[in-house]
Design an enzyme around this catalytic site. Structure first.
Site, mmCIF file in Angstrom:
data_model
loop_
_atom_site.group_PDB
_atom_site.id
_atom_site.type_symbol
_atom_site.label_atom_id
_atom_site.label_comp_id
_atom_site.label_asym_id
_atom_site.label_seq_id
_atom_site.Cartn_x
_atom_site.Cartn_y
_atom_site.Cartn_z
ATOM 1 N N HIS A 170 -54.082 -25.080 -7.318
ATOM 2 C CA HIS A 170 -55.023 -25.108 -6.196
ATOM 3 C C HIS A 170 -54.858 -23.804 -5.411
ATOM 4 O O HIS A 170 -54.029 -22.947 -5.791
ATOM 5 C CB HIS A 170 -54.809 -26.352 -5.332
ATOM 6 C CG HIS A 170 -53.373 -26.552 -4.902
ATOM 7 N ND1 HIS A 170 -52.719 -25.666 -4.085
ATOM 8 C CD2 HIS A 170 -52.471 -27.518 -5.205
ATOM 9 C CE1 HIS A 170 -51.492 -26.090 -3.872
ATOM 10 N NE2 HIS A 170 -51.297 -27.198 -4.556
ATOM 11 N N HIS A 226 -51.343 -22.430 -4.700
ATOM 12 C CA HIS A 226 -50.706 -21.665 -5.781
ATOM 13 C C HIS A 226 -51.312 -20.270 -5.875
ATOM 14 O O HIS A 226 -50.610 -19.288 -6.099
ATOM 15 C CB HIS A 226 -50.927 -22.366 -7.134
ATOM 16 C CG HIS A 226 -50.326 -23.735 -7.220
ATOM 17 N ND1 HIS A 226 -51.088 -24.872 -7.387
ATOM 18 C CD2 HIS A 226 -49.048 -24.144 -7.182
ATOM 19 C CE1 HIS A 226 -50.297 -25.918 -7.453
ATOM 20 N NE2 HIS A 226 -49.054 -25.518 -7.323
#
Ligand code: PAF
Length: 281
Positions: free
Chosen positions: A34, A37
């Site tokens: 997501h 990250h």
């Protein structure tokens, strides 16, 4: 972008890269990427020549009744997101590759790993410290990037790297939130619409604590009680812990002085969400 599934393959590739004098940044993840990250990837790209993203749902950090089997996995989707973000190498080993048949060595960080999630999830940080040690040994990065949403994890890893003289800089990166304040997590996909809405109580409670501190509240017990009561007003919330501990060693305190960590772990249905804020008088 290269995808390596074995330790031998990634080591060989990195040997060439290192011989060219390039710096290496590691972003360790369990996949199902997501924006949180991807913000780690952005930081890694700013600071290092080559970015390795590891994707490995690490069995040793899950308890027997936790969501290891159900944890969301989608390597094709992750590979597309990683390539678009400019990742150079994905390291995605199997569990057998990382934990061979006679595996029996674990890394145990005492002290800072014993409160909060260490207490609620026995063995969790031993699994994290072990896999991060393995990843640092395999990749030998100049720097490794971790999100502050798992604040205790960052403290445990920093302690371990310092204690064991590991030659990697640990960089922590701020929490990324949805526009309404929910901290990004791969586990958010488990939430029903009602649970997701209820989960916003975490961000509201962190803001309440910041407000109380800004208005002069220094008593840790009163702060903790105010946050707890705010969360308990949400009928779908099932509190695991609400704690305020001193940084950097997560020791108990009675009065706010210096930087402290307000850490929350709350279940909404079967989904356990964590969130935190650093408070400072
Ligand atoms: O934060 C995570 O996703 C994991 O705990 C980590 C650091 C990748 C180790 O498995």
């Amino acid at each position: 972008m290269r995808l390596c599934k074995t330790i031998e393959e990634v080591r060989l590739l990195l040997k060439t890269i290192r011989s060219e004098g390039k710096s290496i940044g590691l972003v360790p993840t369990m996949g199902y990427l997501h924006q949180g990250h991807l913000s780690l990837v952005r930081q890694a790209k700013e600071r290092c020549d080559v970015v390795v993203l590891s994707i490995f749902v690490n069995p040793t950090q899950f308890g027997p009744n936790e969501d290891y089997e159900a944890y969301p996995r989608d390597l094709d989707r992750d590979a597309t997101l990683a390539a678009d973000a400019g990742v150079n190498i994905i390291f995605a080993p199997t569990a057998q590759e990382m934990y061979t048949r006679f595996f029996s060595s674990y890394v145990n960080v005492t002290g800072v790993s014993e409160s909060l999630c260490g207490k609620s999830r026995p063995g969790h940080f031993q699994g994290v410290a072990t896999v991060v040690t393995k990843l640092l040994n395999i990749i030998q990065p100049d720097a490794a990037f971790f999100g502050q949403k798992d604040f205790q994890q960052v403290l445990v890893i920093k302690r371990m790297v310092e204690d064991l003289n590991m030659n990697t800089e640990i960089v922590d990166v701020p929490i990324i939130r949805e526009p309404d304040g929910l901290a990004l997590s791969s586990r958010n996909v488990y939430l029903s619409p009602g649970e997701r809405k209820a989960g916003l109580v975490l961000f509201r409670s962190l803001n309440l604590a910041q407000e109380l501190v800004a208005n002069g509240e220094k008593d840790i017990n009163r702060l903790r009680t105010a946050v707890l009561n705010n969360i308990l007003e949400e009928p779908l919330a099932n509190v695991d812990y609400v704690e305020i501990l001193a940084l950097p060693n997560l020791t108990k305190i009675e009065h706010l002085s210096g930087k402290v960590l307000l850490a929350l772990a709350v279940r909404f249905g079967n989904t356990r969400l964590i969130d935190n804020a650093v408070l400072e008088a």
